[in-house]
Design an enzyme around this catalytic site. Structure first.
Site, short mmCIF file in Angstrom:
data_model
loop_
_atom_site.label_atom_id
_atom_site.label_comp_id
_atom_site.label_asym_id
_atom_site.label_seq_id
_atom_site.Cartn_x
_atom_site.Cartn_y
_atom_site.Cartn_z
N GLU A 43 0.47 -1.19 0.28
CA GLU A 43 -0.07 0.09 -0.20
C GLU A 43 0.36 1.72 -0.12
O GLU A 43 1.08 2.17 -0.92
CB GLU A 43 -1.10 -0.21 0.96
N TYR A 126 -5.87 6.57 3.92
CA TYR A 126 -6.25 6.39 3.14
C TYR A 126 -5.80 4.82 3.33
O TYR A 126 -6.23 3.32 3.38
CB TYR A 126 -5.48 6.29 1.69
N ASP A 144 -10.22 6.23 -2.19
CA ASP A 144 -8.50 6.29 -3.25
C ASP A 144 -9.14 7.08 -4.60
O ASP A 144 -10.94 7.20 -4.49
CB ASP A 144 -7.82 5.54 -3.15
#
Length: 300
Positions: A43, A126, A144
């Site tokens: 991520e 996020y 996102d």
DNA sequence: TACACGTGGCC
DNA sequence: TGGCCAAGTGT
């Protein structure tokens, strides 16, 4: 929950989930065997960086540092060098800081609590929820740029998402999630995948879209976006470009780099100096001895 | 809220 | 060719 949501959103969710089951890309961080650390690393690497560029970096990084403790044990400069040309090298700094914090505060494990995740370096609204949902199967809104665009079109009928607002965006997506946590997590990744593969920013592939018959934007005739125009990014000639050139010179060296070598990467002294000072201030560069520079923590 | 922050590929 | 865009965060 309103009756309207039950009749309009639930079929859309089913179609998106079915589409995902059939069309999702096979990616290493989506394997059932992926650890929370692997999910977290992916991520962070994916922040503003395309999947194709992340794939090889992800493999190399996790081969070298399979756990937070392994990364925390090396100087931060090693992480910055390993980051290579992924861009935004401050992410490497923060990912290293994140590993140190995981060891110090969480026994070397990745926490499953959104607030604990948010407290870690480099983990924002996020990424904290992405880890909670994708590594731990929680029912949390994951917002996102893809999800914002899909919701703007399919639900709100607008061609593009409006100005980002974390509070507003989280609430809007939370309202779409089914009650069941694992299903909600799967819908979250499915919404992102739909935005990445079909409901793209430019030239959306509407004929291939699983919700093309229900999409509010299509039903409205796909009107052009009316909102404010976003300012272009700009890169050539900016401090950002100069910082990138300086970092590349430092990454490629295995010993401290003399000032005159750095001077050669950019002709304008004022801007070059400002960029280098900024890198030092950010902790991305260590001044070592007089007139020599290196990646942080490797020489001293 | 707005801006700074890397890099490279695509149309 | 060059502007646009890519799974954001921190200040």
């Amino acid at each position: 929950m309103s009756a309207a949501r039950r009749v309009t959103i639930r079929p859309m969710n089913t179609e998106i989930l079915d589409w995902y089951a059939e069309s999702a890309r096979v990616l290493p961080w989506r394997e059932p065997t992926a650890t929370p650390w692997q999910v977290l690393v992916s991520e962070v690497m994916l922040q503003q960086t395309p999947v194709a560029r992340v794939l090889p970096a992800y493999d190399a990084w996790l081969r070298r540092w399979p756990t937070p403790a392994a990364l925390a044990a090396v100087p931060v400069g090693e992480a910055v060098r390993m980051w290579g040309r992924l861009g935004y090298p401050r992410r490497a700094l923060r990912l290293h800081g994140c590993a140190v914090a995981l060891v110090a505060r969480h026994g070397g494990e990745v926490p499953d609590d959104v607030d604990a995740l948010l407290a870690l370096p480099g983990i924002g609204a996020y990424t904290a929820r992405a880890v909670a949902a994708f590594a731990y199967g929680q029912r949390v809104p994951v917002v996102d740029t893809n999800v914002r665009r899909v919701v703007a079109r399919a639900v709100e009928g607008s061609g593009e998402a409006g100005s980002p607002s974390t509070t507003r965006d989280l609430a809007a997506v939370e309202a779409l999630l089914p009650d069941d946590a694992p299903t909600a997590a799967r819908l979250s990744i499915a919404l992102m995948e739909l935005g990445a593969l079909v409901c793209t920013a430019r030239s959306p592939r509407c004929p291939e879209c699983p919700v093309r018959t229900r999409c509010a934007w299509r039903l409205a005739g796909s009107p052009a976006y009316q909102g404010p125009v976003r300012r272009a990014q700009g890169f050539a000639g900016t401090d950002r470009q100069v910082r990138g050139l300086l970092m590349a010179a430092l990454r490629d060296a295995d010993a401290p780099v003399p000032q005159h070598v750095l001077d050669a990467v950019w002709p304008e002294a004022v801007q070059r100096s400002r960029a280098l000072d900024g890198l030092v201030a950010d902790g991305l560069v260590d001044p070592v001895r007089s007139g020599e520079y290196a990646l942080p923590g490797l020489h001293g």
